[in-house]
Design an enzyme around this catalytic site. Structure first.
Site, PDB file in Angstrom:
ATOM      1  N   ASP A  42     -13.837   3.173  41.993  1.00  0.00           N
ATOM      2  CA  ASP A  42     -14.823   4.048  42.485  1.00  0.00           C
ATOM      3  C   ASP A  42     -15.446   3.568  43.726  1.00  0.00           C
ATOM      4  OD1 ASP A  42     -14.296   5.327  40.032  1.00  0.00           O
ATOM      5  OD2 ASP A  42     -16.405   5.564  39.850  1.00  0.00           O
ATOM      6  N   ASP A  43     -16.074   4.436  44.672  1.00  0.00           N
ATOM      7  CA  ASP A  43     -16.980   4.402  45.696  1.00  0.00           C
ATOM      8  C   ASP A  43     -16.315   3.984  47.074  1.00  0.00           C
ATOM      9  OD1 ASP A  43     -18.619   5.070  43.690  1.00  0.00           O
ATOM     10  OD2 ASP A  43     -19.847   3.234  43.664  1.00  0.00           O
ATOM     11  N   HIS A  51     -14.939  11.823  44.379  1.00  0.00           N
ATOM     12  CA  HIS A  51     -16.339  11.226  44.116  1.00  0.00           C
ATOM     13  C   HIS A  51     -17.608  11.746  44.772  1.00  0.00           C
ATOM     14  CE1 HIS A  51     -18.264   8.509  41.203  1.00  0.00           C
ATOM     15  NE2 HIS A  51     -18.553   7.297  42.168  1.00  0.00           N
ATOM     16  N   HIS A  54     -22.259  10.796  47.030  1.00  0.00           N
ATOM     17  CA  HIS A  54     -22.771  10.239  45.938  1.00  0.00           C
ATOM     18  C   HIS A  54     -24.212  10.429  45.190  1.00  0.00           C
ATOM     19  CE1 HIS A  54     -22.880   6.785  42.778  1.00  0.00           C
ATOM     20  NE2 HIS A  54     -21.410   6.724  42.896  1.00  0.00           N
ATOM     21  N   TYR A  88     -22.454   8.698  38.988  1.00  0.00           N
ATOM     22  CA  TYR A  88     -23.385   8.030  37.738  1.00  0.00           C
ATOM     23  C   TYR A  88     -22.920   8.535  36.366  1.00  0.00           C
ATOM     24  CZ  TYR A  88     -26.041   7.544  41.970  1.00  0.00           C
ATOM     25  OH  TYR A  88     -26.781   7.511  43.139  1.00  0.00           O
ATOM     26  N   HIS A 124     -15.298  -0.859  40.341  1.00  0.00           N
ATOM     27  CA  HIS A 124     -15.543  -0.494  42.195  1.00  0.00           C
ATOM     28  C   HIS A 124     -14.973  -1.481  43.001  1.00  0.00           C
ATOM     29  CE1 HIS A 124     -18.618   1.072  39.220  1.00  0.00           C
ATOM     30  NE2 HIS A 124     -18.856   2.084  40.303  1.00  0.00           N
TER      31      HIS A 124
END
Ligand code: NI
Length: 298
Positions: free
Chosen positions: A102-103, A153, A157, A194, A248
């Site tokens: 992720d991210d 995603h 965020h 989250y 991540h």
């Protein structure tokens, strides 16, 4: 409250779904499509699931995975096949798992991770942040060219369950457009930042945006403990067939953990598929009937 009302909820969900089925005799077996989030008996992912941490850290919601496939309501002759809008893990026939990152993309770390994956012939799924994807379209293209899946995603965020409908649309649409402009196709899967979501949102992501909500069942808390050995040991200890593993690709310690993690998972006999491939392998889990079937000779 909802737990106690499970039976009522099940029947209510079934009857509301009957518009998609025939409306004939009550005694005939029939198949109805039931939103799985309403069947889990779980007060499905309430707003309290919003995490305050800077990166995804939700504990998987029990009942949001295999149990989402509910089957017969005892004695009624009905068979319900749940349509799943979200997944924590899958019920698969082999030792398939899905690694998810992720991210990102991160300009230096993500290409390094892609190298590690390529060296081992391993496919993964990247839940990218839209503004990072827009900044590094060449990395998105490389992911797809090398057989990985790219998921949405959000653009920036936020906790999507705190946004207006227009805010959710903006976050998801801008990201899907950035991914499509980089690699030619929009994502089919998304991960709520989250893990902040709920049953209604999961259904919305699926039905309005065409993306399944992908949570996870293995979380090494790599954003919190910047320790490569810990990332490796947590993943190796907790991965099981059908797992969706969260980490991540924006943390150097996570990427540095991957050679040992990938080799350890290979040694344990796991095979690696994208999230969409894992979902395609998912099979219903039988739910035991509460009552025995009525006798054929009353
Ligand atoms: Ni995230």
């Amino acid at each position: 409250m909802r737990l106690g009302a499970f039976g009522v909820l099940l029947l209510a969900a079934c009857s509301s779904a009957l518009t998609q089925s025939n409306s004939g005799s009550q005694s005939e077996p029939r198949v109805v499509v039931v939103p799985p989030d309403e069947l889990s008996g779980n007060p499905a992912v309430p707003s309290s699931s919003v995490r305050s941490e800077p990166a995804a850290a939700a504990i998987p919601e029990k009942g949001d995975s295999g149990q989402q496939y509910a089957s017969a309501s005892a004695g009624s002759g009905q068979v319900s096949i749940a349509r799943k809008h979200s997944y924590n893990s899958c019920n698969v026939p082999g030792k398939q798992i899905a690694l998810t990152f992720d991210d990102g993309p991160h300009p230096e770390l993500t290409p390094k991770l892609l190298d590690y994956l390529k060296e081992r012939g391993i496919k993964a799924t990247f839940f990218v942040i839209g503004k990072n994807a827009a900044a590094h379209p060449e990395i998105i293209k490389r992911m797809v060219d090398e057989g990985h899946e790219v998921g949405n995603h959000s653009w920036s965020h936020p906790a999507l369950n705190k946004l207006s409908a227009a805010g959710v649309s903006s976050e998801l649409d801008k990201t899907s457009e950035a991914v499509a402009s980089a690699c030619g196709a929009k994502p089919h899967v998304m991960r709520p930042p989250y893990g902040a979501t709920n049953a209604a949102l999961n259904r919305k992501f699926d039905e309005e945006f065409g993306m399944k909500a992908i949570l996870w069942d293995v979380d090494p808390l790599d954003w919190k403990y910047r320790n490569s050995a810990r990332v490796t040991s947590q993943i190796l200890e907790n991965a099981k067939p059908g797992s969706i593993i969260l980490s991540h690709d924006i943390h150097a310690t996570t990427v540095a953990a991957m050679p040992a993690t990938l080799d350890g998972l290979l040694q344990k006999g796991f095979t690696f598929v994208t999230v969409s491939e894992l979902i395609s392998l998912d099979r219903p889990v039988e739910v035991a009937s509460a009552k025995p079937a009525p006798s054929a000779n009353p």
